[in-house]
Write an enzyme that holds these catalytic residues in place. Structure first.
Site, mmCIF file in Angstrom:
data_model
loop_
_atom_site.group_PDB
_atom_site.id
_atom_site.type_symbol
_atom_site.label_atom_id
_atom_site.label_comp_id
_atom_site.label_asym_id
_atom_site.label_seq_id
_atom_site.Cartn_x
_atom_site.Cartn_y
_atom_site.Cartn_z
ATOM 1 N N LYS A 231 5.439 4.395 0.706
ATOM 2 C CA LYS A 231 5.183 3.082 0.116
ATOM 3 C C LYS A 231 5.653 2.024 1.108
ATOM 4 O O LYS A 231 6.839 1.951 1.430
ATOM 5 C CB LYS A 231 5.911 2.956 -1.226
ATOM 6 C CG LYS A 231 5.515 1.719 -1.994
ATOM 7 C CD LYS A 231 5.885 1.816 -3.471
ATOM 8 C CE LYS A 231 7.372 1.803 -3.708
ATOM 9 N NZ LYS A 231 7.707 1.641 -5.128
ATOM 10 N N ASP B 161 9.047 -2.330 -15.307
ATOM 11 C CA ASP B 161 7.638 -2.323 -14.884
ATOM 12 C C ASP B 161 7.004 -0.986 -15.229
ATOM 13 O O ASP B 161 6.290 -0.385 -14.422
ATOM 14 C CB ASP B 161 7.529 -2.600 -13.378
ATOM 15 C CG ASP B 161 6.113 -3.026 -12.978
ATOM 16 O OD1 ASP B 161 5.331 -3.415 -13.872
ATOM 17 O OD2 ASP B 161 5.794 -2.953 -11.782
ATOM 18 N N PRO C 64 0.815 -1.215 0.000
ATOM 19 C CA PRO C 64 0.000 0.000 0.000
ATOM 20 C C PRO C 64 0.847 1.263 0.000
ATOM 21 O O PRO C 64 2.001 1.266 0.434
ATOM 22 C CB PRO C 64 -0.805 -0.119 1.304
ATOM 23 C CG PRO C 64 0.069 -0.947 2.190
ATOM 24 C CD PRO C 64 0.759 -1.921 1.288
ATOM 25 N N VAL C 65 0.227 2.356 -0.472
ATOM 26 C CA VAL C 65 0.868 3.670 -0.497
ATOM 27 C C VAL C 65 -0.023 4.644 0.279
ATOM 28 O O VAL C 65 -1.241 4.679 0.078
ATOM 29 C CB VAL C 65 1.089 4.181 -1.932
ATOM 30 C CG1 VAL C 65 1.794 5.531 -1.925
ATOM 31 C CG2 VAL C 65 1.890 3.168 -2.740
#
Length: 774
Positions: free
Chosen positions: A496, A586, A481-482
């Protein structure tokens, strides 16, 4: 026996002689000869360089220039009439009996006009049988009958330095050699940037933007400039610096005679040393001179020390304090530092040693070339009350400074020692700058894994994020999660947090910390620090208020194209200009964040890989990334390269143009994904149907068409067919470019991806990890 007529034999002999003459490279031009703008060239004897008329990319203007013969991408190193182009192909090159080189053209009234001449620089002595010759060094020279040079292009550089060219001064004739950038990629006329050698005091090379200093390379120390580390043993060039009674100049040479290299100042002011990579078919960046924020001239003000690998890039030396504390706390360091105790020559004084520096700017210092010891140099400075610092260098001996010290940079290794004068009372203070408290008492500068970074404690991060509350959560990815947070200083942050169930672990965490802390670019997200507490691993970034809204009704075309170009520039920096050669692996819409002004910033470097030396590609047994953005060769075979990122970039461009996602795309007429849909529309000659219906009018159709074509070039099935990011940026930035036609894209339907049999994933934008057996 067959008998040939005499006429036939004569014609055959004449044709043979003409063929023989044409097959030999002609490198000279005599006063009774000309060269027209009809493909007629001078070619150096070893066929290293060519001279002729040419047009820059996407320009109709014609120029006389010199370029590398064996580089398929025409790369001019010198342009004669750079400030006076010819509008058609009527250009004519001649040399007069007096040794004057002339370029003429015919006007619309059939009048001959001179557009460029070397007469202003020709010697007053009448030459004897002059000839114009292109040498294998790339130097264009006028020689008299005795072989002496009457004129040479190396005396009048443009934007490029090749081996053997000089950057500096001939002290006897006051001849200066310096580089001047092109105005644009299409216009070689004099641009905003000049790169010159400043011969005052210690010689140093300086980049000017107009009359303002933009970057200073530092003084020569016998190995490099400004304390930079020496070139690696595998480097393709050797630096050479000459200082004597006649000349002071820098030049370089290739270690391998077969290498092709050049030093260039481009139209944006970037200084790069490049070499031609024949296997990849592109110029490879060996060195970018401006590597980080500390290379911006005097960024920390007078007496300020800059170190790029820490959050607060500027700090004051021990014994100094910020001149303007409030501005300093806000990150405005231009006011610099002042002594804690003002100088008083009647009070006890001494020197504090600052090791590993780029020595200060050299406008106000004196050099004693005689052999002096460190003690002698110190005493010489102490005898003069206005002397503020000294250094003992291996090249120039004792160097002393007067006035404020500007543009100092700290290196983790190499560099030079500087001794700053200060009050004895300040010398007695035992201050360790690496352990000084910074703005928040809960933050401190530490060394971990040989990396200097800002370490946040858990209490600080927890307090900033309201104990990681759901209301502060702004997103989640494969890492975890952020959260949005706010420090006690009022600074907003994004945290993060590594999830315990994440497929990524400490390796990816450490990889991101190490990589992004070394990368500095306006289109990369900025890492502020990290938090390591027992099993907790967190990364703290600058907060991006617009998150990753790269698609949506609020984005008009101007914003979309700015985002596309910004991503391309950030990716080009990673691939070529950062010095690390980073492959992101990515790249996706979820990893592009937008700041207050909607500037895009590439984020999430946990899966990135950096290459060194001459490595450009790699295989892996662990495929990591996001389906829908992964290139075919990576998803299927684990093979990744810079072209893998290019594929991902192409997918994002199509998503930004259409406002749709690649995976999960639906059209009632077919089962193709967004790539296949775009390819289908392109082949039908109807790409306008790809446009996002929410884009505000008027939409520049031709510009959007170009973006679609560039995107389709990027997502082609074969990596060797895809352009490099430097080519992509050129295609996006240029007006009316001529683009190649794209071939079939990779993974243009969902069934293609599923049929690989390797992995199945939902259409959600999540990062996946896949292990492969050997």
């Amino acid at each position: 026996m067959m008998v040939f007529p005499l006429t036939f034999i004569c014609i055959f002999t004449l044709l043979l002689s003409l063929f023989t003459k044409l097959s030999v490279a002609i490198d000279t031009l005599s006063p009774d000869e000309t060269r027209t703008d009809n493909g007629e060239l001078l070619v150096s004897s070893g066929e290293a360089f060519e001279l002729g008329f040419f047009s820059p990319p996407y320009s109709n203007n014609r120029y006389l220039g010199i370029w590398f013969k064996n580089v398929p991408i025409r790369t001019p190193i010198w342009v004669a009439n750079k400030n006076n182009p010819i509008s058609d192909s009527s250009g004519l090159l001649t040399i007069t009996a007096t040794g004057n080189i002339i370029i003429t053209t015919n006007t619309t009234t059939n009048q001959t006009t001179t557009v460029w001449s070397s007469s202003n620089s020709s010697p007053p002595t009448p030459p004897n049988n002059p000839i114009l010759q292109l040498l294998d060094s790339g130097n264009l020279v006028v020689k008299n009958g005795g072989g002496d040079y009457l004129w040479q292009s190396f005396d009048y550089p443009c934007d490029t330095l090749v081996p053997g060219m000089k950057l500096g001064w001939n002290l006897r004739t006051n001849q200066e050699w310096f580089l001047t950038s092109w105005k644009t990629l299409q216009d070689p006329s004099s641009g905003d940037y000049t790169y010159k050698l400043d011969r005052r005091g210690l010689p140093q090379i300086v980049l000017y933007q107009g009359s303002t200093v933009n970057y200073r390379g530092g003084s020569w120390d016998g190995v490099g400039f400004g304390g930079d580390p020496p070139l690696p043993t595998k480097a393709v060039v050797d630096n050479i610096f000459i200082i004597n009674a006649i000349d002071v100049y820098y030049t370089f040479k290739n270690r391998d005679d077969t290498a092709i290299s050049r030093f260039v100042v481009n139209q944006t002011g970037s200084l790069q040393l490049l070499t031609w990579n024949e296997r990849l078919g592109e110029w490879f960046n060996l060195i970018t001179m401006q590597r980080d924020a500390c290379d911006v001239y005097a960024t920390c003000g007078p007496y300020g020390l800059c170190r790029f690998d820490v959050l607060a890039a500027c700090n004051c030396p021990n014994g100094f304090i910020p001149r303007l504390q409030q501005e300093w706390d806000r990150g405005d360091w231009s006011g610099g530092c002042v002594r804690r105790t003002p100088m008083n020559c009647s009070a006890p004084q001494g020197f504090r040693k600052l090791p590993g520096l780029k020595l200060p700017e050299s406008s106000y210092f004196l050099v004693d070339m005689t052999k002096m010891s460190l003690v002698d140099c110190k005493e010489a400075c102490l005898r003069n009350c206005t002397c503020v610092a000294f250094s003992l260098t291996s090249v120039s001996g004792c160097v002393v400074w007067f006035g404020e010290l500007l543009d100092m940079k700290e290196f983790s290794e190499h560099g030079q020692d500087l001794y700053i004068r200060m009050a004895a009372s300040d010398l007695a203070r035992r201050l360790d700058k690496r352990n000084q408290k910074v703005q928040d008492n809960n933050q401190r500068i530490v060394e971990e894994e040989d990396l200097a970074l800002l370490l946040f404690d858990l209490a600080t991060v927890s307090s900033a994020t309201n104990n990681f509350s759901l209301t502060n959560k702004i997103g989640e990815g494969g890492f975890g999660p952020v959260y949005r947070g706010e420090l006690t200083t009022g600074k907003e942050i994004a945290v993060k947090r590594l999830s315990k169930t994440s497929g990524q672990g400490f390796t990816e965490f450490k990889n991101e910390v190490i990589l992004i802390s070394k990368l500095q670019h306006r289109n990369l997200v900025r890492l502020l620090g990290c938090c390591i507490h027992e099993e907790e691993r967190m990364l703290i970034y600058e907060y991006m208020p617009n998150k990753n809204r790269t698609r949506g009704i609020s984005l008009d075309w101007k914003k979309r194209i700015d985002i596309i170009v910004g991503i391309a520039r950030g990716l080009l920096y990673l691939h070529r200009d950062s010095g690390l050669r980073v492959i992101h692996r990515d790249l996706k819409a979820g990893n592009i964040l937008l700041d207050n002004e909607m500037n895009p910033k590439i984020a999430d470097f946990g899966l990135a890989r950096s290459f060194g030396g001459d490595q450009f590609e790699e295989n892996t047994n662990r495929v990591i990334g996001t389906y829908g953005y992964m290139s075919p060769e990576y998803a299927i075979n684990g093979h990744f390269s810079m072209k893998s990122d290019v594929f991902s970039f192409g997918v994002m461009v199509l998503e930004i143009v259409s406002g749709k996602k690649n995976r999960g795309f639906y059209d009632p007429d077919h089962d193709l994904n967004l790539l296949g849909h775009a390819w289908k529309l392109w082949n039908e000659g109807n790409p306008i149907k790809l446009f996002d219906v929410f884009m505000e009018d008027p939409v520049p159709t031709s510009e959007v068409f170009r973006c679609i074509q560039v995107a389709l070039l990027c997502v082609q099935q074969r990596p060797e067919d895809r352009p490099t990011m430097s080519s992509v940026l050129l295609m996006l930035d240029s007006e009316n470019p001529v683009l190649p036609m794209p071939k079939q894209p990779g993974f243009y339907s969902e069934s293609q991806l599923s049929s690989t049999g390797k992995h199945h994933c939902t259409t959600n934008e999540v990062t996946i990890t896949m292990l492969r057996g050997r």
